[in-house]
Design a protein around this motif. Structure first.
Motif, mmCIF file in Angstrom:
data_model
loop_
_atom_site.group_PDB
_atom_site.id
_atom_site.type_symbol
_atom_site.label_atom_id
_atom_site.label_comp_id
_atom_site.label_asym_id
_atom_site.label_seq_id
_atom_site.Cartn_x
_atom_site.Cartn_y
_atom_site.Cartn_z
ATOM 1 N N LEU A 224 10.304 -0.328 -20.470
ATOM 2 C CA LEU A 224 8.939 -0.821 -20.300
ATOM 3 C C LEU A 224 8.207 -0.145 -19.149
ATOM 4 O O LEU A 224 7.000 -0.346 -18.985
ATOM 5 C CB LEU A 224 8.944 -2.334 -20.059
ATOM 6 C CG LEU A 224 9.179 -3.237 -21.263
ATOM 7 C CD1 LEU A 224 9.179 -4.692 -20.826
ATOM 8 C CD2 LEU A 224 8.140 -3.003 -22.347
ATOM 9 N N THR A 225 8.916 0.663 -18.374
ATOM 10 C CA THR A 225 8.315 1.252 -17.172
ATOM 11 C C THR A 225 6.992 1.970 -17.444
ATOM 12 O O THR A 225 6.031 1.809 -16.659
ATOM 13 C CB THR A 225 9.312 2.212 -16.491
ATOM 14 O OG1 THR A 225 10.508 1.490 -16.178
ATOM 15 C CG2 THR A 225 8.737 2.784 -15.216
ATOM 16 N N PRO A 226 6.839 2.749 -18.532
ATOM 17 C CA PRO A 226 5.556 3.411 -18.771
ATOM 18 C C PRO A 226 4.395 2.439 -18.983
ATOM 19 O O PRO A 226 3.230 2.834 -18.838
ATOM 20 C CB PRO A 226 5.811 4.235 -20.039
ATOM 21 C CG PRO A 226 7.291 4.431 -20.087
ATOM 22 C CD PRO A 226 7.864 3.174 -19.513
ATOM 23 N N ASP A 227 4.709 1.183 -19.311
ATOM 24 C CA ASP A 227 3.661 0.191 -19.568
ATOM 25 C C ASP A 227 3.273 -0.597 -18.328
ATOM 26 O O ASP A 227 2.322 -1.388 -18.365
ATOM 27 C CB ASP A 227 4.120 -0.777 -20.658
ATOM 28 C CG ASP A 227 4.403 -0.082 -21.974
ATOM 29 O OD1 ASP A 227 3.474 0.534 -22.521
ATOM 30 O OD2 ASP A 227 5.553 -0.145 -22.454
ATOM 31 N N LEU A 228 3.992 -0.427 -17.223
ATOM 32 C CA LEU A 228 3.697 -1.162 -16.000
ATOM 33 C C LEU A 228 2.535 -0.511 -15.260
ATOM 34 O O LEU A 228 2.459 0.707 -15.152
ATOM 35 C CB LEU A 228 4.925 -1.200 -15.084
ATOM 36 C CG LEU A 228 6.238 -1.689 -15.693
ATOM 37 C CD1 LEU A 228 7.342 -1.662 -14.636
ATOM 38 C CD2 LEU A 228 6.093 -3.076 -16.286
ATOM 39 N N THR A 229 1.620 -1.326 -14.731
ATOM 40 C CA THR A 229 0.483 -0.778 -13.978
ATOM 41 C C THR A 229 0.497 -1.178 -12.503
ATOM 42 O O THR A 229 0.010 -0.439 -11.663
ATOM 43 C CB THR A 229 -0.857 -1.184 -14.611
ATOM 44 O OG1 THR A 229 -0.936 -2.613 -14.678
ATOM 45 C CG2 THR A 229 -0.970 -0.610 -16.017
ATOM 46 N N ASP A 230 1.081 -2.351 -12.158
ATOM 47 C CA ASP A 230 1.199 -2.723 -10.746
ATOM 48 C C ASP A 230 2.073 -3.966 -10.632
ATOM 49 O O ASP A 230 2.241 -4.721 -11.589
ATOM 50 C CB ASP A 230 -0.171 -3.009 -10.127
ATOM 51 C CG ASP A 230 -0.177 -2.875 -8.602
ATOM 52 O OD1 ASP A 230 0.892 -2.555 -8.027
ATOM 53 O OD2 ASP A 230 -1.237 -3.106 -7.998
ATOM 54 N N ALA A 231 2.604 -4.162 -9.445
ATOM 55 C CA ALA A 231 3.354 -5.376 -9.104
ATOM 56 C C ALA A 231 2.905 -5.806 -7.715
ATOM 57 O O ALA A 231 2.822 -4.979 -6.807
ATOM 58 C CB ALA A 231 4.856 -5.118 -9.133
ATOM 59 N N LYS A 232 2.627 -7.097 -7.568
ATOM 60 C CA LYS A 232 2.060 -7.587 -6.312
ATOM 61 C C LYS A 232 2.796 -8.837 -5.828
ATOM 62 O O LYS A 232 3.402 -9.559 -6.614
ATOM 63 C CB LYS A 232 0.579 -7.936 -6.505
ATOM 64 C CG LYS A 232 -0.282 -6.790 -6.989
ATOM 65 C CD LYS A 232 -1.714 -7.243 -7.211
ATOM 66 C CE LYS A 232 -2.607 -6.124 -7.717
ATOM 67 N NZ LYS A 232 -4.001 -6.562 -7.936
ATOM 68 N N ILE A 233 2.717 -9.069 -4.524
ATOM 69 C CA ILE A 233 3.185 -10.305 -3.915
ATOM 70 C C ILE A 233 1.968 -10.941 -3.250
ATOM 71 O O ILE A 233 1.365 -10.346 -2.350
ATOM 72 C CB ILE A 233 4.308 -10.042 -2.898
ATOM 73 C CG1 ILE A 233 5.495 -9.373 -3.606
ATOM 74 C CG2 ILE A 233 4.747 -11.343 -2.233
ATOM 75 C CD1 ILE A 233 6.652 -9.013 -2.686
ATOM 76 N N LEU A 234 1.593 -12.126 -3.718
ATOM 77 C CA LEU A 234 0.306 -12.720 -3.347
ATOM 78 C C LEU A 234 0.471 -13.609 -2.119
ATOM 79 O O LEU A 234 0.402 -14.831 -2.174
ATOM 80 C CB LEU A 234 -0.262 -13.496 -4.530
ATOM 81 C CG LEU A 234 -0.368 -12.703 -5.843
ATOM 82 C CD1 LEU A 234 -0.960 -13.570 -6.955
ATOM 83 C CD2 LEU A 234 -1.186 -11.426 -5.662
ATOM 84 N N THR A 235 0.652 -12.963 -0.975
ATOM 85 C CA THR A 235 1.001 -13.672 0.252
ATOM 86 C C THR A 235 -0.127 -14.549 0.791
ATOM 87 O O THR A 235 0.110 -15.388 1.663
ATOM 88 C CB THR A 235 1.417 -12.669 1.347
ATOM 89 O OG1 THR A 235 0.364 -11.716 1.540
ATOM 90 C CG2 THR A 235 2.681 -11.928 0.935
ATOM 91 N N ASP A 236 -1.333 -14.386 0.273
ATOM 92 C CA ASP A 236 -2.454 -15.200 0.755
ATOM 93 C C ASP A 236 -2.640 -16.475 -0.059
ATOM 94 O O ASP A 236 -3.605 -17.213 0.165
ATOM 95 C CB ASP A 236 -3.743 -14.377 0.739
ATOM 96 C CG ASP A 236 -4.098 -13.825 -0.632
ATOM 97 O OD1 ASP A 236 -3.205 -13.812 -1.512
ATOM 98 O OD2 ASP A 236 -5.251 -13.397 -0.835
ATOM 99 N N VAL A 237 -1.721 -16.739 -1.000
ATOM 100 C CA VAL A 237 -1.789 -17.966 -1.794
ATOM 101 C C VAL A 237 -0.812 -18.984 -1.205
ATOM 102 O O VAL A 237 0.382 -18.710 -1.081
ATOM 103 C CB VAL A 237 -1.459 -17.696 -3.271
ATOM 104 C CG1 VAL A 237 -1.450 -19.008 -4.058
ATOM 105 C CG2 VAL A 237 -2.466 -16.722 -3.871
#
Length: 252
Positions: A224-237
């Motif tokens: 699935l790697t070609p389909d990934l666009t970003d990964a985030k950690i939402l530390t302000d939530v």
């Protein structure tokens, strides 16, 4: 597509805070929850446009997982098909035409590692379960996996060595899992990023000091790697001792 995963440390409690507002603002296609700490019938959660799925622990006020999704699945499976582990509400699998989505709240090894053997047995059974899914179609796994994989994944690796979530055994188990053909999506995009965490103890003002651990993940099958666009950690939530983590992909 947007995927969110969040250990809310009690769904009924966080609903009394700003959960609904945060949920609406994040506007995810798939919103996965761990540590719901509730039983069926204890909460009437109104989330228009979302299908809701819950896996409850037999023990009241303990563990539990949920998925809220805009996309009705082909099938739903609760647990990991292992009677030894399927009484704590720790996993839900949704099947779609092109992938499986799995959310999990992995057992904590506990104080003095009293549950380490149980945890490692869970890892073995869970990895076998995921490998079987992966043979059929790609897997997206998310949740509180209760392990900081590398030293950069927690603030104080030296003092926490051999503590639950950072034992050599748990870390090696996670390495073994990734080596079976899976990708830690955050490290895929940010291999050297430091000082970003997803959990902070409520003690000693840990979040204020950013003395945290990265133990919440999105893991995907390598193909699935070609389909990934970003990964985030939402530390302000805020609202829990964990913050949400996010995965963005092309349409799957």
């Amino acid at each position: 597509m947007k995927f969110i995963s969040w250990n809310v440390n009690g769904l009924r409690a966080i609903v009394k805070k700003d959960f609904t507002k945060t949920f609406q603002e994040l506007a995810a296609d798939f919103f996965c929850i761990q540590e719901t700490k509730m039983q069926a019938g204890q909460l009437d959660l109104q989330l228009p446009g979302y299908h809701q799925y819950f896996d409850y622990a037999e023990r009241k006020g303990y563990a539990g997982t949920a998925i809220f999704t805009k996309h009705e699945p082909l099938s739903v499976q609760y647990g990991i098909q292992s009677p030894e582990f399927d009484h704590e509400g720790r996993a839900i699998t949704l099947e779609y035409p092109n992938f499986y989505l799995v959310t999990s709240y992995v057992p904590n090894s506990g104080a003095k590692l009293k549950r380490l053997d149980f945890r490692l047995a869970w890892d073995q059974a869970f990895q076998h379960y995921l490998a079987q899914l992966d043979q059929q179609k790609p897997v997206i796994l998310c949740g509180d996996l209760n392990v900081a994989h590398q030293e950069i994944d927690l603030k104080n690796p030296q003092s926490n060595h051999h503590n639950a979530g950072f034992t050599d055994e748990e870390r090696q188990s996670f390495t073994t899992f990734l080596n079976q053909g899976f990708v830690d999506t955050f490290r895929h995009f940010y291999p050297d990023k430091t000082d970003i965490y997803s959990w902070w103890s409520y003690r000693f003002h840990a979040r204020d000091r950013n003395a945290g651990w990265r133990i919440d993940y999105f893991i995907t099958s390598q193909r699935l790697t070609p389909d990934l666009t970003d990964a985030k950690i939402l530390t302000d939530v805020f609202g829990s001792d964990h913050c949400p983590v996010e995965l963005l992909t092309e349409p799957l």
